[in-house]
Structures are given as structure tokens and as C-alpha cells.
Design an enzyme around this catalytic site. Structure first.
Site, PDB file in Angstrom:
ATOM      1  N   ASN A 159      -4.523  46.067  12.251  1.00 36.56           N
ATOM      2  CA  ASN A 159      -5.576  45.099  11.509  1.00 36.56           C
ATOM      3  C   ASN A 159      -6.911  46.035  12.012  1.00 36.56           C
ATOM      4  O   ASN A 159      -6.939  46.739  12.822  1.00 36.56           O
ATOM      5  CB  ASN A 159      -5.698  43.558  12.032  1.00 36.56           C
ATOM      6  N   LYS A 170      -3.830  25.233  19.522  1.00 38.61           N
ATOM      7  CA  LYS A 170      -3.407  26.293  20.631  1.00 38.61           C
ATOM      8  C   LYS A 170      -3.359  25.587  22.063  1.00 38.61           C
ATOM      9  O   LYS A 170      -2.662  26.340  22.827  1.00 38.61           O
ATOM     10  CB  LYS A 170      -4.463  27.375  20.518  1.00 38.61           C
TER      11      LYS A 170
HETATM   12  N1  CTP Z   1      -3.306  34.965  19.458  1.00 38.23           N
HETATM   13  C1  CTP Z   1      -2.172  35.274  20.168  1.00 38.23           C
HETATM   14  N2  CTP Z   1      -0.927  35.560  20.022  1.00 38.23           N
HETATM   15  C2  CTP Z   1      -0.697  35.685  18.745  1.00 38.23           C
HETATM   16  C3  CTP Z   1      -1.664  35.513  17.792  1.00 38.23           C
HETATM   17  C4  CTP Z   1      -3.060  34.982  18.168  1.00 38.23           C
HETATM   18  O1  CTP Z   1      -2.537  35.337  21.473  1.00 38.23           O
HETATM   19  N3  CTP Z   1       0.481  36.119  18.225  1.00 38.23           N
HETATM   20  C5  CTP Z   1      -4.750  34.586  19.895  1.00 38.23           C
HETATM   21  C6  CTP Z   1      -5.718  35.417  19.497  1.00 38.23           C
HETATM   22  O2  CTP Z   1      -5.999  36.216  20.472  1.00 38.23           O
HETATM   23  C7  CTP Z   1      -6.776  34.525  19.485  1.00 38.23           C
HETATM   24  C8  CTP Z   1      -6.253  33.168  18.942  1.00 38.23           C
HETATM   25  O3  CTP Z   1      -4.919  33.237  19.231  1.00 38.23           O
HETATM   26  O4  CTP Z   1      -7.273  34.060  20.816  1.00 38.23           O
HETATM   27  C9  CTP Z   1      -6.261  32.849  17.359  1.00 38.23           C
HETATM   28  O5  CTP Z   1      -5.772  34.141  16.550  1.00 38.23           O
HETATM   29  P1  CTP Z   1      -5.996  34.103  15.038  1.00 38.23           P
HETATM   30  O6  CTP Z   1      -5.540  35.504  14.476  1.00 38.23           O
HETATM   31  O7  CTP Z   1      -7.397  33.780  14.738  1.00 38.23           O
HETATM   32  O8  CTP Z   1      -5.216  32.828  14.954  1.00 38.23           O
HETATM   33  P2  CTP Z   1      -3.786  32.703  14.432  1.00 38.23           P
HETATM   34  O9  CTP Z   1      -3.188  31.712  15.502  1.00 38.23           O
HETATM   35  O10 CTP Z   1      -3.018  33.743  14.086  1.00 38.23           O
HETATM   36  O11 CTP Z   1      -3.856  31.756  12.997  1.00 38.23           O
HETATM   37  P3  CTP Z   1      -4.143  32.240  11.618  1.00 38.23           P
HETATM   38  O12 CTP Z   1      -3.442  33.447  11.363  1.00 38.23           O
HETATM   39  O13 CTP Z   1      -3.585  31.164  10.827  1.00 38.23           O
HETATM   40  O14 CTP Z   1      -5.716  32.050  11.287  1.00 38.23           O
END
Ligand code: CTP
Length: 404
Positions: free
Chosen positions: A212, A345
Site C-alpha cells: 500500500n 478494536k
Molecule cells: N491494524 C493492525 N493489524 C491489522 C490491520 C490493522 O494492527 N492487520 C491496525 C492499524 O495499524 C491501525 C488500525 O489497526 O492502527 C486500523 O487500521 P485500518 O487499516 O484503518 O483498519 P482496518 O482494521 O484494516 O479496517 P478497514 O480495512 O475495514 O478500514
């Protein structure tokens, strides 16, 4: 303001040395005291008399000078300052300092000093980009030396690119920022702060991966701000092109599963900030060999879910940090999605930001964040990512202090 801070200025031999009288003038105007070491090559570009007149001090230029040694030996010279500034830091001076050479007053002083050092490199663009200089830069950074510049632009030699010495005003600002950091309160002293940053790469086969656009800048800025607030910092970083923050322990990982493992190893922590853009999915059937076109159907990618590191640490049975902060990267309905994510979360605070292409946040230097807490949402103004980091760390330190 520099309030009588003592700067030892080492002037290397490059055309940019012509800017050092102005640098001296501005340091003094800001209230600083300057003593100068002028290298032999530096004296080709600026005269000792000019620098002596502007500093009101004798200019030091010789390692083996009996009078100098009697008045102020090179060891004392290197210790009697609050900060050593090398401007211009030539490729030669950087190479000497990186390798611990000490064959003139400037290099001997750099080896003997126990004071922080700030270098303002200046050289031809090809010299700057040469693998040897970049290697020396990495070594010096790892040794704890700070850098300002070089700037990009047209150079005295007619070429264009990075290599121009930072302007005197920018160097003075860096000197002031150094002392401001040193004087800043240390609300996180004695605390361990764990931060994730950057993207993760999820391999498809040995040559391809899913990634990403995260640059890691906000997470790295948080690591620096936490360090400046006195914390011991562990930064678990996905693949980025940023230099590891000085003074932090940086662990480089590639995949979400490696990040998860590194985070687990780094616990316990008082404060954990999950700023990484972790890939939600990885390829289920990662191929050991490069996938080949077989002329028929386009191969499907079978995905499987990655561990959610933030959710896992938020619910950690034995090592939950006292304060767990998540990030939410959203491209629409930022606050609505962020609030839902906060509830899901299990973290204590959530920092939401808009990462839609129009915002320029991904990869950019500025950010506008909203802090979601059980009390509601606090929106911060748009600032540089460094300023956002400082503001957030101050808030996290307050919450941590309240929790005792
Ligand atoms: N995060 C994490 N581990 C993952 C995915 C996300 O620790 N496998 C953490 C990121 O570091 C961030 C938070 O969760 O602090 C939210 O990440 P984000 O990508 O915005 O959210 P997602 O949980 O992936 O939700 P979505 O994809 O539905 O937006």
C-alpha cells in the site's frame, strides 16, 4: 533564542564556506556564542580574519600549535561547546568522521568530542550521491550525528540536484530546534513506547507482492517525538525509505505476520501506538516459484486474513500496554468509520485521518487528525506530520500520567 549557548563551528573546504560568515552572524544575533575551527581547505574560501572579526574570538586552525595547546587544547576545544556544527560538511570531512580518522584539528575534534554534532553537508551532486558518501552518511547517522540538508538546486559547479548547503537561517533554526528539544519537558521519561509504522508487503511469489502507499512518515515522526519526550522507543517498521530515527530501536519487518511477531517480542510497553498500514489480507497460496503465464486463464489470487495486531494487543491477556492507540486510515466518512473502528478494536484512543488521494496525506508531509476517545472527538488543525506527532505524544503522555 540561543541564550549564550556555545557553538563550535567547523568550517570545511567547499565553496559553501562563503556562507559561514552569515551563519556566524545569525547565530550571534540569536544569542549564541561561536568559536570556529577552520580547515586548511576552508581557509581557501573564507579568511580567518573575517571569522575572527565576526566571532570576536581567535580562529583555530592548527592541530600542532603550541600557543593553541597552551591557550585551549584541541580536546578542551571539543568539549567546551554545547553543540558542534560542521558547515559546510564536505565529503572529505564526512568520510573522516565516519571512519574515525584524526589527522587535522577538525577531524581530531570530531573524534574527541562528547557533544552532539550537527552536520550541514555541501558538495557536488555526484559526490553526494556516490555510494561511499551515502555509506558514510548512514554510518554517521547511526553514530548519532544529526544532519540538516543538503538542499536541492543549482550548484556552484553548474549541475543541478541535492548538494547545496542548507541556508544559514535553516541551520540556525536546526540549532535552535536542537536546544529546544534538549530543554523540552520529558513526560515519557522511564516509559517504553512501542510504535508500528509503514506498510507491510505481502508476497505473491518470490518476485511480486501486495503493498500500500503508506510512507511511514507519521509513524517515524511519532517515534522521534516519543524519544524527544524521554521515552525508550521501539519502532517496528514495514518497508520504507526513511532513515531509522536516531536513538530508537528500529526493527524492520516485511509482512504483517512478521510485524505481529516483532510487536509481541517488544512487549511489555507502557504505550503502544499502531500507526502502520498493515495489509488486511495476504496471499493464501504464496508460490515458492515465480508464477508463470500459461497462456490460458488469468490466475486468481486466493487471499486470507492477516492477524489484526492492534485488536490482539488491545486484548492481550498478560501484556496489555497501559495505553493502546490505534490509527484509522479512511477515504470517506472519516469520523463515522473511525468511531466504529474505535468500538471494534478495543484500543483506548484512535487517531483518524483522511487518506483519500485529494488529501495528499499518504506520502505527504502534512496531516489533519481527529482524536477519538471515550469522551468524544477532538479535531486537530492541519499541521506538518512532525507537529502532529508532537501534539499527539503530549496528549498520550497526559493520559498515561492520569492512569498512574
Ligand atoms: N491494524 C493492525 N493489524 C491489522 C490491520 C490493522 O494492527 N492487520 C491496525 C492499524 O495499524 C491501525 C488500525 O489497526 O492502527 C486500523 O487500521 P485500518 O487499516 O484503518 O483498519 P482496518 O482494521 O484494516 O479496517 P478497514 O480495512 O475495514 O478500514
Amino acid at each position: 533564542m540561543l541564550n549564550g549557548r556555545r557553538v563550535l563551528l567547523i568550517v570545511g573546504g567547499g565553496i559553501a564556506a562563503y556562507k559561514t560568515p552569515e551563519l556566524v552572524r545569525q547565530i550571534r544575533k540569536a544569542g549564541g556564542h561561536v568559536r570556529v575551527i577552520l580547515t586548511k581547505a576552508g581557509a581557501e574560501f573564507v579568511t580567518p580574519l573575517t571569522l575572527a572579526s565576526l566571532t570576536g574570538e581567535k580562529v583555530h586552525d592548527a592541530l600542532f600549535s603550541l600557543t593553541d595547546e597552551i591557550e585551549m587544547g584541541h580536546i578542551e576545544l571539543s568539549r567546551a561547546a554545547d553543540l558542534v556544527v560542521v558547515a559546510p560538511a564536505t565529503a572529505d570531512l564526512m568520510a573522516k568522521a565516519a571512519n574515525g580518522l584524526a589527522n587535522d584539528l577538525a577531524s581530531t575534534t570530531l573524534l574527541a568530542t562528547d557533544k552532539p554534532v550537527l552536520m550541514a553537508p555541501a558538495m557536488n551532486v555526484r559526490m553526494w550521491q556516490h555510494a561511499a558518501t551515502q555509506r558514510n552518511l548512514a554510518t554517521l547517522r547511526a553514530d548519532g550525528i544529526n544532519f540538516i540538508g543538503p538542499d536541492e538546486g543549482e550548484m556552484a559547479c553548474g549541475e543541478y540536484g541535492p548538494g547545496r548547503m542548507a541556508e544559514p537561517a535553516a541551520i540556525v533554526a536546526a540549532i535552535e530546534a536542537h536546544f529546544a528539544r534538549q530543554n523540552a519537558p520529558k513526560p515519557l521519561a522511564g516509559k517504553h513506547v512501542l510504535i508500528t509504522a509503514g506498510p507491510t508487503h505481502e508476497p505473491i511469489d518470490p518476485v511480486r507482492y501486495i503493498a500500500n502507499r503508506s510512507s511511514g512518515k507519521q509513524g517515524y515522526a511519532l517515534a522521534e517525538a516519543a524519544r524527544d519526550a524521554g521515552a525508550r522507543v521501539t519502532l517496528v517498521s514495514g518497508p520504507v525509505t526513511l532513515a531509522p530515527p536516531q536513538g530508537a530501536c528500529t526493527i524492520r519487518v516485511e509482512t504483517a505476520r512478521e510485524m505481529n511477531e516483532a510487536v509481541e517480542q517488544a512487549l511489555p510497553a507502557d504505550l503502544a501506538i499502531f500507526a502502520a498500514a498493515v495489509a488486511d489480507w495476504r496471499v493464501a497460496d504464496e508460490s515458492r516459484e515465480k508464477r508463470k503465464k500459461d497462456g490460458n486463464a488469468i490466475p486468481p489470487l486466493q487471499l486470507t486474513e492477516n492477524p489484526d495486531i492492534l485488536a490482539r494487543v488491545s486484548r492481550h491477556a498478560s501484556k496489555r500496554p497501559r495505553l493502546v492507540v490505534g490509527f484509522a486510515a479512511e477515504t470517506e466518512k472519516v469520523l463515522e468509520h473511525a468511531k466504529a473502528k474505535f468500538a471494534r478494536k478495543g484500543c483506548d484512543l484512535l487517531v483518524a485521518n483522511d487518506v483519500s488521494p485529494a488529501s495528499g496525506v499518504m506520502g505527504g508531509d502534512r496531516n489533519r487528525v481527529h482524536l477519538v476517545s471515550p469522551d468524544g472527538v477532538e479535531s486537530l488543525p492541519e499541521m506538518s506530520k512532525n507537529e502532529v506527532a508532537t501534539a499527539l505524544i503530549a496528549r498520550f503522555a497526559e493520559v498515561l500520567a492520569r492512569r498512574g
